[in-house]
Write an enzyme that holds these catalytic residues in place. Structure first.
Site, PDB file in Angstrom:
ATOM      1  N   SER A 208       0.834  -1.193   0.000  1.00 13.95           N
ATOM      2  CA  SER A 208       0.000   0.000   0.000  1.00 13.95           C
ATOM      3  C   SER A 208       0.876   1.254   0.000  1.00 13.95           C
ATOM      4  CB  SER A 208      -0.964  -0.054   1.185  1.00 13.95           C
ATOM      5  OG  SER A 208      -1.987   0.893   1.061  1.00 13.95           O
ATOM      6  N   ASP A 302     -10.285  -3.383  -4.816  1.00 20.59           N
ATOM      7  CA  ASP A 302      -9.361  -2.439  -4.191  1.00 20.59           C
ATOM      8  C   ASP A 302      -9.335  -1.162  -5.025  1.00 20.59           C
ATOM      9  OD1 ASP A 302      -7.229  -1.084  -3.032  1.00 20.59           O
ATOM     10  OD2 ASP A 302      -5.822  -2.761  -3.158  1.00 20.59           O
ATOM     11  N   HIS A 332      -8.020  -5.212  -0.644  1.00 19.98           N
ATOM     12  CA  HIS A 332      -6.834  -4.591  -0.061  1.00 19.98           C
ATOM     13  C   HIS A 332      -6.541  -5.243   1.287  1.00 19.98           C
ATOM     14  CE1 HIS A 332      -4.082  -1.152  -0.210  1.00 19.98           C
ATOM     15  NE2 HIS A 332      -4.231  -1.061   1.101  1.00 19.98           N
TER      16      HIS A 332
END
Length: 361
Positions: A208, A302, A332
């Site tokens: 991320s 996501d 995610h």
């Protein structure tokens, strides 16, 4: 690139309406409050493993991050907490994946000491080294939150993993986290032997926000004539300051990450809208020439999926060897959930194979 059917929230309207009244298993809970439509749509699209984690996370009662202060957001239940709770419900061990050794220490950084956690595989070194940056939008989460990912990479790549506790916004705005990630990479190059590592076989990785930090670290090394990492692993990276991509629209209200949360992260880390255009944030608009071979791992459900797909395309255009793996039916944060999510185990294997290949193993 893996391929699969793409769904939109609009196409799932009927499923979402049903799921708002009942959990994914289809059993109505007497007196249950209607489910958030974004959560309902996410559950309807998720595979069984992912759905179980999401339902457990919802049961922990997290508040919407975008409605909180950073201090409040940092104490909300995390997907990692949901995995642990789910394992407990299943009567399974919650002990972390074993590795050879784990050491907490600090290293010098531009804003003071940087806490790091060093994971060493079993066996005899020197081992390759991975400099790993955790997720959390540069604002929340810690090396504890992402402990499972670091352990999985240690074993899958047979490498020392140095997990970085970089500075976070809003207390330490952009580019503090980026500067810390690059400082940690430089420290590893200079000190790998002292931690059982090989300074000639150093990769960067992250999830991320940390996936973006990994790519930015390689860019900074190239620009500052520092030895380049041998590989970049970017797991659902933040790679664009714009939140209007196809996957941002498609997954605008997804769980556990959605567009309002990403906008909240940008507000609390960036100094102002101009920082969203900085190439260290909007990697897809950066000069990506002469970058190391890169592996990008993405989740279908996501808002960051398009970021990763575009980053892969731009790297290819720049002549960089790149592999992009899109995992269907997961969201995610799935990467560190190998204890309960089959796709996470596959993704870790993909990462380990790419890293071992780059390390010459």
């Amino acid at each position: 690139m893996a391929s699969g059917t793409r769904f939109t929230l609009m196409a799932l309207g009927g499923l979402a309406a049903l799921a708002a009244c009942a959990p994914a298993g289809g059993t109505m809970r007497p007196g249950a409050a209607p489910m958030d439509p974004g959560a309902a749509a996410t559950l309807a699209r998720s595979d069984a493993d992912m759905r179980a984690v999401l339902e457990q996370h919802m049961a922990l009662g997290p508040k919407p991050i975008e409605t909180l202060t950073p201090q409040e957001a940092r104490v909300q239940p995390t997907p990692a907490d949901a995995v642990k709770a789910l394992l407990q419900r299943m009567g399974r061990s919650t002990a972390p994946e074993p590795v050879g050794n784990v050491q907490d220490r600090t290293i010098p950084g531009p804003g003071g000491a940087i806490p790091v956690r060093i994971y060493t595989p079993a066996g005899t070194g020197p081992f390759p080294v991975i400099v790993y940056s955790h997720g959390g939008g540069w604002v929340i989460a810690t090396i504890d939150t992402y402990d499972s990912s670091a352990r999985a990479l240690t074993n899958a790549a047979q490498a020392v993993v140095v997990s970085i506790e970089y500075r976070k916004g809003p207390e330490n705005p952009f580019p503090a986290a980026h500067d810390d990630a690059f400082a940690a990479y430089q420290w590893v190059l200079q000190n790998a032997a002292s931690i059982g590592g090989d300074p000639m076989r150093v990769a960067v990785a992250g999830e991320s926000a940390g996936g973006g930090l990994a790519v930015a670290t390689a860019m900074m090394a190239r620009e500052r004539n520092v030895r380049m990492p041998v590989h970049v692993l970017a797991v659902y990276p933040i790679a664009d300051g714009d939140t209007e991509s196809p996957s941002y629209v498609e997954n605008a209200m997804a769980k556990p990450l959605n567009r309002p949360m990403m906008q909240w992260f940008f507000r609390h880390y960036l100094r102002g809208p101009q920082d969203a255009q900085d190439p260290r944030i909007s990697l897809v608009r950066a000069d990506l020439s002469r970058m190391p071979a890169t592996t990008i791992i993405l989740a279908e459900i996501d808002p960051l999926r398009s970021d990763g797909e575009e980053l892969g395309a731009r790297l290819r255009q720049a002549g960089v060897p790149v592999q992009v793996h899109v995992h269907q039916g997961v969201t995610h944060e799935f990467f560190g959930m190998g204890a309960v999510v089959a796709d996470a185990r596959t993704a870790v294997q993909q990462a380990g194979t790419a890293l071992r290949g780059a390390f010459g193993r």
